[in-house]
Write a protein that holds these residues in place. Structure first.
Motif, PDB file in Angstrom:
ATOM      1  N   ALA A 183       0.778  -1.135  -0.023  1.00  0.00           N
ATOM      2  CA  ALA A 183       0.062  -0.012  -0.055  1.00  0.00           C
ATOM      3  C   ALA A 183       0.790   1.297  -0.058  1.00  0.00           C
ATOM      4  CB  ALA A 183      -0.951  -0.028   1.175  1.00  0.00           C
ATOM      5  N   PHE A 184       2.010   1.302   0.532  1.00  0.00           N
ATOM      6  CA  PHE A 184       2.892   2.531   0.945  1.00  0.00           C
ATOM      7  C   PHE A 184       4.187   2.511   0.411  1.00  0.00           C
ATOM      8  CE2 PHE A 184      -0.006   1.915   4.402  1.00  0.00           C
ATOM      9  CZ  PHE A 184      -0.731   3.294   4.413  1.00  0.00           C
ATOM     10  N   VAL A 185       4.580   1.390  -0.166  1.00  0.00           N
ATOM     11  CA  VAL A 185       5.970   1.376  -0.899  1.00  0.00           C
ATOM     12  C   VAL A 185       5.867   1.894  -2.417  1.00  0.00           C
ATOM     13  CG1 VAL A 185       8.115   0.097  -1.694  1.00  0.00           C
ATOM     14  CG2 VAL A 185       7.211   0.037   0.799  1.00  0.00           C
ATOM     15  N   PRO A 186       6.303   2.758  -2.901  1.00  0.00           N
ATOM     16  CA  PRO A 186       6.102   3.018  -4.636  1.00  0.00           C
ATOM     17  C   PRO A 186       6.631   1.858  -5.213  1.00  0.00           C
ATOM     18  CG  PRO A 186       7.091   5.019  -3.311  1.00  0.00           C
ATOM     19  CD  PRO A 186       7.094   3.835  -2.200  1.00  0.00           C
ATOM     20  N   VAL A 187       5.766   1.187  -6.100  1.00  0.00           N
ATOM     21  CA  VAL A 187       6.015   0.206  -6.852  1.00  0.00           C
ATOM     22  C   VAL A 187       5.195   0.220  -7.997  1.00  0.00           C
ATOM     23  CG1 VAL A 187       4.463  -1.312  -5.560  1.00  0.00           C
ATOM     24  CG2 VAL A 187       6.493  -2.308  -6.901  1.00  0.00           C
ATOM     25  N   VAL A 188       6.008  -0.406  -9.074  1.00  0.00           N
ATOM     26  CA  VAL A 188       5.179  -0.490 -10.506  1.00  0.00           C
ATOM     27  C   VAL A 188       4.670  -1.782 -10.531  1.00  0.00           C
ATOM     28  CG1 VAL A 188       5.329  -0.448 -12.946  1.00  0.00           C
ATOM     29  CG2 VAL A 188       6.661   1.179 -11.466  1.00  0.00           C
ATOM     30  N   ALA A 189       3.225  -2.037 -10.323  1.00  0.00           N
ATOM     31  CA  ALA A 189       2.785  -3.533 -10.346  1.00  0.00           C
ATOM     32  C   ALA A 189       2.844  -4.047 -11.961  1.00  0.00           C
ATOM     33  CB  ALA A 189       1.287  -3.514  -9.767  1.00  0.00           C
ATOM     34  N   PRO A 190       3.276  -5.498 -11.923  1.00  0.00           N
ATOM     35  CA  PRO A 190       3.183  -5.999 -13.530  1.00  0.00           C
ATOM     36  C   PRO A 190       1.937  -6.100 -13.861  1.00  0.00           C
ATOM     37  CG  PRO A 190       3.577  -7.582 -11.488  1.00  0.00           C
ATOM     38  CD  PRO A 190       3.529  -6.146 -10.780  1.00  0.00           C
ATOM     39  N   VAL A 191       2.003  -5.782 -15.226  1.00  0.00           N
ATOM     40  CA  VAL A 191       0.503  -5.785 -15.964  1.00  0.00           C
ATOM     41  C   VAL A 191       0.722  -7.291 -16.657  1.00  0.00           C
ATOM     42  CG1 VAL A 191      -0.732  -4.860 -17.844  1.00  0.00           C
ATOM     43  CG2 VAL A 191       0.370  -3.439 -16.144  1.00  0.00           C
ATOM     44  N   PHE A 192      -0.152  -8.078 -16.532  1.00  0.00           N
ATOM     45  CA  PHE A 192      -0.166  -9.253 -17.194  1.00  0.00           C
ATOM     46  C   PHE A 192      -1.182  -9.287 -18.312  1.00  0.00           C
ATOM     47  CE2 PHE A 192       0.096 -10.064 -12.526  1.00  0.00           C
ATOM     48  CZ  PHE A 192       1.350 -10.904 -12.524  1.00  0.00           C
ATOM     49  N   GLU A 193      -0.366  -8.882 -19.511  1.00  0.00           N
ATOM     50  CA  GLU A 193      -1.330  -8.494 -20.783  1.00  0.00           C
ATOM     51  C   GLU A 193      -1.847  -9.573 -21.386  1.00  0.00           C
ATOM     52  OE1 GLU A 193       1.925  -6.518 -22.916  1.00  0.00           O
ATOM     53  OE2 GLU A 193       1.653  -4.648 -21.647  1.00  0.00           O
ATOM     54  N   GLY A 194      -2.959  -9.541 -22.224  1.00  0.00           N
ATOM     55  CA  GLY A 194      -3.429 -10.230 -23.106  1.00  0.00           C
ATOM     56  C   GLY A 194      -4.320 -11.197 -22.465  1.00  0.00           C
ATOM     57  N   ARG A 195      -4.996 -12.150 -23.263  1.00  0.00           N
ATOM     58  CA  ARG A 195      -5.952 -13.075 -22.519  1.00  0.00           C
ATOM     59  C   ARG A 195      -5.099 -14.622 -22.541  1.00  0.00           C
ATOM     60  NH1 ARG A 195     -11.184 -12.001 -22.623  1.00  0.00           N
ATOM     61  NH2 ARG A 195     -11.621 -13.914 -22.579  1.00  0.00           N
ATOM     62  N   PRO A 196      -5.371 -15.422 -21.580  1.00  0.00           N
ATOM     63  CA  PRO A 196      -4.812 -16.476 -21.481  1.00  0.00           C
ATOM     64  C   PRO A 196      -5.081 -17.272 -22.521  1.00  0.00           C
ATOM     65  CG  PRO A 196      -6.609 -16.451 -19.906  1.00  0.00           C
ATOM     66  CD  PRO A 196      -6.306 -15.107 -20.453  1.00  0.00           C
ATOM     67  N   SER A 197      -4.090 -18.118 -23.145  1.00  0.00           N
ATOM     68  CA  SER A 197      -4.291 -19.118 -24.334  1.00  0.00           C
ATOM     69  C   SER A 197      -4.715 -20.383 -23.948  1.00  0.00           C
ATOM     70  CB  SER A 197      -3.061 -19.240 -25.260  1.00  0.00           C
ATOM     71  OG  SER A 197      -1.916 -19.676 -24.421  1.00  0.00           O
ATOM     72  N   PHE A 198      -4.820 -20.676 -22.660  1.00  0.00           N
ATOM     73  CA  PHE A 198      -5.130 -21.889 -22.230  1.00  0.00           C
ATOM     74  C   PHE A 198      -6.108 -21.822 -20.830  1.00  0.00           C
ATOM     75  CE2 PHE A 198      -1.090 -21.190 -20.687  1.00  0.00           C
ATOM     76  CZ  PHE A 198      -0.940 -21.419 -19.382  1.00  0.00           C
ATOM     77  N   SER A 199      -6.786 -22.851 -20.434  1.00  0.00           N
ATOM     78  CA  SER A 199      -7.600 -22.851 -19.207  1.00  0.00           C
ATOM     79  C   SER A 199      -6.613 -23.598 -18.123  1.00  0.00           C
ATOM     80  CB  SER A 199      -8.787 -23.494 -19.349  1.00  0.00           C
ATOM     81  OG  SER A 199      -8.542 -24.876 -19.438  1.00  0.00           O
ATOM     82  N   VAL A 200      -7.117 -23.255 -17.019  1.00  0.00           N
ATOM     83  CA  VAL A 200      -6.511 -23.938 -15.947  1.00  0.00           C
ATOM     84  C   VAL A 200      -6.246 -25.646 -15.877  1.00  0.00           C
ATOM     85  CG1 VAL A 200      -6.716 -24.667 -13.308  1.00  0.00           C
ATOM     86  CG2 VAL A 200      -6.838 -22.487 -14.009  1.00  0.00           C
ATOM     87  N   TRP A 201      -7.425 -26.221 -16.513  1.00  0.00           N
ATOM     88  CA  TRP A 201      -7.347 -27.557 -16.627  1.00  0.00           C
ATOM     89  C   TRP A 201      -6.876 -28.066 -17.884  1.00  0.00           C
ATOM     90  CZ3 TRP A 201      -8.652 -29.667 -12.406  1.00  0.00           C
ATOM     91  CH2 TRP A 201      -9.454 -29.146 -11.503  1.00  0.00           C
ATOM     92  N   ARG A 202      -6.649 -27.118 -18.841  1.00  0.00           N
ATOM     93  CA  ARG A 202      -5.907 -27.365 -19.923  1.00  0.00           C
ATOM     94  C   ARG A 202      -4.447 -27.575 -19.838  1.00  0.00           C
ATOM     95  NH1 ARG A 202      -5.878 -29.943 -24.896  1.00  0.00           N
ATOM     96  NH2 ARG A 202      -4.425 -28.964 -26.146  1.00  0.00           N
ATOM     97  N   TYR A 203      -3.948 -26.682 -18.701  1.00  0.00           N
ATOM     98  CA  TYR A 203      -2.589 -26.632 -18.237  1.00  0.00           C
ATOM     99  C   TYR A 203      -2.100 -28.083 -18.113  1.00  0.00           C
ATOM    100  CZ  TYR A 203       1.626 -25.566 -15.283  1.00  0.00           C
ATOM    101  OH  TYR A 203       2.498 -25.812 -14.620  1.00  0.00           O
ATOM    102  N   LEU A 204      -3.066 -29.071 -17.648  1.00  0.00           N
ATOM    103  CA  LEU A 204      -2.594 -30.423 -17.286  1.00  0.00           C
ATOM    104  C   LEU A 204      -1.915 -30.810 -18.423  1.00  0.00           C
ATOM    105  CD1 LEU A 204      -5.414 -31.716 -14.911  1.00  0.00           C
ATOM    106  CD2 LEU A 204      -2.979 -30.516 -14.270  1.00  0.00           C
ATOM    107  N   TRP A 205      -2.236 -30.837 -19.594  1.00  0.00           N
ATOM    108  CA  TRP A 205      -1.738 -31.069 -20.860  1.00  0.00           C
ATOM    109  C   TRP A 205      -0.722 -30.730 -21.692  1.00  0.00           C
ATOM    110  CZ3 TRP A 205      -3.812 -36.066 -21.459  1.00  0.00           C
ATOM    111  CH2 TRP A 205      -5.089 -36.063 -20.940  1.00  0.00           C
ATOM    112  N   ILE A 206      -0.766 -29.292 -21.356  1.00  0.00           N
ATOM    113  CA  ILE A 206       0.349 -28.454 -21.906  1.00  0.00           C
ATOM    114  C   ILE A 206       1.405 -28.694 -21.056  1.00  0.00           C
ATOM    115  CG2 ILE A 206       1.076 -25.874 -21.934  1.00  0.00           C
ATOM    116  CD1 ILE A 206      -1.952 -25.489 -22.544  1.00  0.00           C
ATOM    117  N   ALA A 207       1.449 -28.589 -19.835  1.00  0.00           N
ATOM    118  CA  ALA A 207       2.748 -28.728 -18.950  1.00  0.00           C
ATOM    119  C   ALA A 207       2.563 -30.097 -17.823  1.00  0.00           C
ATOM    120  CB  ALA A 207       3.076 -27.606 -18.205  1.00  0.00           C
TER     121      ALA A 207
END
Length: 386
Positions: A183-207
């Motif tokens: 809340a108080f330390v100046p920090v640049v939060a990462p932006v997770f750009e784009g839309r995911p190319s797979f779902s949580v369950w599809r991850y099991l087959w991808i990785a």
């Protein structure tokens, strides 16, 4: 050159803030989990009932982790982390205000949702802003700090006790402090750009290798925490000595984290994952024959804990190397889902194995878990090369 230095400084600040926040939160959770167990045991609830109550958090993680990428996409990483911390603060107070076993079930479930959001988002943050050449060491630092924070939480019970409002207020205050860096330390939060190319369950087959590594880690961590001391007692050790088995495992994980992280930045990370899994399999096979010697069993478990815990460090480094942006958040949400499943399955599998063959069933179940992952990973890598 100035821009490069600025970018490097922003990365350092970002990692520091994220690790600081999650570490303070872990300290509060490390206090809360044993506190609830002790209170329920003092009220006369059975170990089965206490286990069901404790299972609410991993059950929540298993069910809701898949929705976290959507929250991060809509709100941003910083807001999700702050909302998760605030939710846990309120619920820690609610645990005391509504001290009833059955009311605690939904409260702990919602706490699990907040914990999942906190960890998935923070780990995505850390991995996103870390450069690949030192990713292994950064993840090792994160895991070491996290382990130390979790371990320090139960020690606070010596200070605050288990009676009255004091432990709950202390837990809520510590959890609230987790929001301060964010809340108080100046920090640049990462932006997770784009839309995911797979779902949580599809991850099991991808990785599948990474999925297996996370499942293995969750089963080992939660299974050993729940039943390692029981295994020691069943093997003839006094309770005080049986507890040292867990300490050896935890200490090994903390000591080996950074050396293994250093190796992960200098060699093929999949090969390192196989080496660690094979070492964990071999070391746990040795344990029954070493139980009569205190130095031998503690050394074996120290090394085993180092190998087993480092699987998570290396898997996280591979995760950050392979995925970025929205895909990284989804991959970490898949990790959260797998962790929730492993946290539920590990103690049950090990407990059932001990019921079948007490106490060596604990060891043979661990051998099966570690060995299966080792063989699977070796075969998969050979098939990929072929």
């Amino acid at each position: 050159m100035i821009q490069a230095a600025l970018a490097r400084r922003e990365r350092v600040v970002g990692v520091t803030v994220a690790i600081s926040s999650i570490a303070v939160a872990a300290m509060a959770l490390g206090l809360t989990f044993p506190l609830i167990g002790l209170i329920l045991e003092g009220e006369g609830w059975s170990r089965t009932a206490i286990g069901v109550n404790s299972a609410m958090a991993p059950l929540a993680i298993l069910i809701t982790a898949q929705f976290i990428p959507l929250w991060v996409n809509r709100l941003g990483a910083k807001k999700v982390i702050l909302a998760a911390v605030l939710t846990d603060v309120v619920l820690l107070v609610a645990l005391k205000a509504f001290q009833n076993y059955y009311i605690w079930l939904p409260i702990r479930f919602v706490m699990g949702v907040a914990v999942a959001a906190l960890f998935v988002t923070s780990e995505s943050w850390i991995n996103q802003v870390t450069e690949n050449h030192n990713r292994g060491r950064v993840m090792a630092l994160y895991n070491t700090v996290l382990s130390a924070a979790f371990a320090s939480g139960p020690l606070l019970i010596w200070v605050v006790g288990v009676d009255g409002w004091t432990p709950f207020v202390a837990g809520a205050a510590i959890m609230a402090a987790a929001a301060l860096p964010m809340a108080f330390v100046p920090v640049v939060a990462p932006v997770f750009e784009g839309r995911p190319s797979f779902s949580v369950w599809r991850y099991l087959w991808i990785a599948p290798t990474l999925a297996g590594a996370m499942l293995l880690y969750a089963m080992i961590e939660n299974g050993s925490t729940a039943l390692m001391a029981v295994f020691g007692r069943r093997s003839g050790l006094p309770d005080a000595e049986a507890v040292t088995l867990i300490s050896a495992v935890v200490f090994g994980g903390m000591v080996f984290a950074f050396p293994v992280g250093w190796l992960a930045d200098r060699m093929d990370r999949i090969k390192l994952l196989v080496i660690l899994a094979a070492a964990a399999t071999f070391l746990i096979v040795l344990l029954p024959g070493l139980m009569d010697s205190r130095p031998a069993r503690l050394l074996d478990l120290f090394l085993w804990g180092g190998a087993a815990a480092s699987i998570y460090t290396v898997a996280m480094a591979i995760q950050g190397e392979r995925f970025s942006g929205a895909d990284l958040v989804t991959a970490n949400a898949a990790f959260g889902t797998l962790y929730g499943f492993g946290a539920l399955a590990g103690p049950m599998v090990l407990g059932a194995s001990m019921d079948y063959h007490d106490p060596e069933g604990f060891v043979w179940a661990m051998v099966a878990i570690c060995g299966t992952f080792t063989v699977f990973t070796i075969v998969r890598q050979r098939l990929k090369r072929g």
